[in-house]
Scaffold this active site. Structure first.
Site: not given
Ligand code: F6P
Length: 355
Positions: A87, A118
């Site tokens: 990420g 996310d």
């Protein structure tokens, strides 16, 4: 992430290259935990969630000294190309590791692959893990809806996503929830309570035979979920006043899905996505690309000079890594066109959800 590692390994080996894996990510790189990986290690990992190499948060990597050490370790092991799957934090680490002001003429080429449930990484339509997480949320909401329906209840279901409401928004659509609360809308506590209460009362009015409500709330919404529940319950009691019968079910219920959503068998789509991004990443390295992220169908036009469609897969793009990080910062601060769209995307839909 295993699908990406597997595809990258198999493509690299088919092309005559040697593959090493860093156990525990950057931490393993610093501690010299580099292990050879071959076809035997990766053939069976496609079905498993997470990463067989293990992962770790590594604060040390944000210091220049340890990064210099990581560069040395890679050179000592004869590495000439590095792929990092992760990420925002992992991709930021990759940018720092390869930044010429710090790395000088370090000979290793680097490519990033976005992985985060996310979906808060900019310039890619999707990151690895989002689809599996969304499927888990939808399955959980289907189950919760049965109880909500049987007991004529309201459930507030909190889902992960850090500061980003993407998972909450998309799973609300896919599960047929009655409403969604997400941080991008920047609602005050009072507005949040108003909208949940309005939804409950409207559903009770319109669907007397089945007045169940499922509200999905992103963890990034500032009001804690238990507090929201108490405020909603208090308001409902106020609204009901004397008409309340002692058997009336007025309390809402809360379910926090938490880390349940982070693991599990990857969906077919996530396996495909990971495999395709891994394939493109290796081929990009072999073609001499450096400091790029492999992106999946960017949701907005890429700014001039920032990226180009991959020659190896028309669904993938190779996007400048620093540009990805700058756009991600804007996205998280609500300042990019995509962030603005996400913030308002549900304004006109709120009434549709309520029908
Ligand atoms: O970034 C992925 C994520 O699962 C977020 O959705 C969540 O806020 C965070 O990580 C949880 O982190 P940890 O597992 O370190 O508690």
């Amino acid at each position: 992430m295993n699908a990406a590692i597997r595809a990258a390994t198999m493509v690299a080996i088919a092309k005559g290259h040697r593959m090493l894996g860093a156990r525990h990510g950057y931490r393993g790189l610093l501690d010299g935990e580099l292990v050879p990986i071959g076809v035997d290690e990766v053939t069976e990992i496609l079905r498993d969630g997470g990463t067989f190499l293990h992962s770790a948060r590594c604060r040390r990597f944000f210091e220049p000294g340890p990064r210099a050490r990581a560069r040395e370790v890679l050179v000592q092991h004869g590495v000439d190309g590095l792929i990092v799957v992760g990420g925002n934090g992992s991709l930021t680490g990759l940018e720092l590791l390869s930044n010429v002001t710090e790395a000088g003429d370090w000979p290793v080429k680097v490519i990033g692959i976005p992985a985060s449930i996310d979906n808060d990484i900019a310039l890619t339509g999707l990151a690895i893990g989002v689809d599996t997480a969304m499927n888990t949320i939808v399955e959980a909401c289907d189950r919760i809806a049965d109880t909500a329906s049987a007991h004529d209840r309201t459930f507030i279901v909190e889902v992960m996503g850090r500061e980003c409401g993407y998972l909450a928004m998309t799973s609300a659509i896919a599960s047929g929830a009655n409403m969604v609360l997400f941080p991008e809308a920047s609602r005050t506590e009072e507005e949040l309570v108003d909208s949940v209460v309005k939804t409950i009362l409207t559903v009770r009015e319109r669907h007397r035979e089945n007045p169940k409500v499922v509200a999905i709330k992103a963890e990034g919404v500032a009001t804690p979920t238990e507090r929201l529940k108490s405020l909603v319950d208090a308001r409902l009691r106020e609204e009901a006043g004397d008409s309340l019968d002692e058997d009336d079910e007025i309390e809402t219920r809360v379910t926090v899905l938490g880390h349940v959503v982070r693991g599990g068998r990857p969906t077919a789509f996530d396996r495909l996505l990971g495999s395709r991004l891994g394939n493109v990443a290796v081929r990009a390295l072999l073609a001499g690309e450096h400091r790029k992220m492999v992106s999946w169908l960017p949701p907005m036009d890429l700014p001039e000079g920032v990226g180009a469609r991959s020659k190896d897969d028309p669904y993938c793009y190779l996007v400048d890594l620093p540009a990805v990080l700058a756009a991600t910062k804007q996205l998280l601060e609500g300042e990019s066109p995509l962030a603005r769209w996400r913030a308002t995307a549900f304004d006109d839909l709120e009434d549709v959800f309520l029908l």
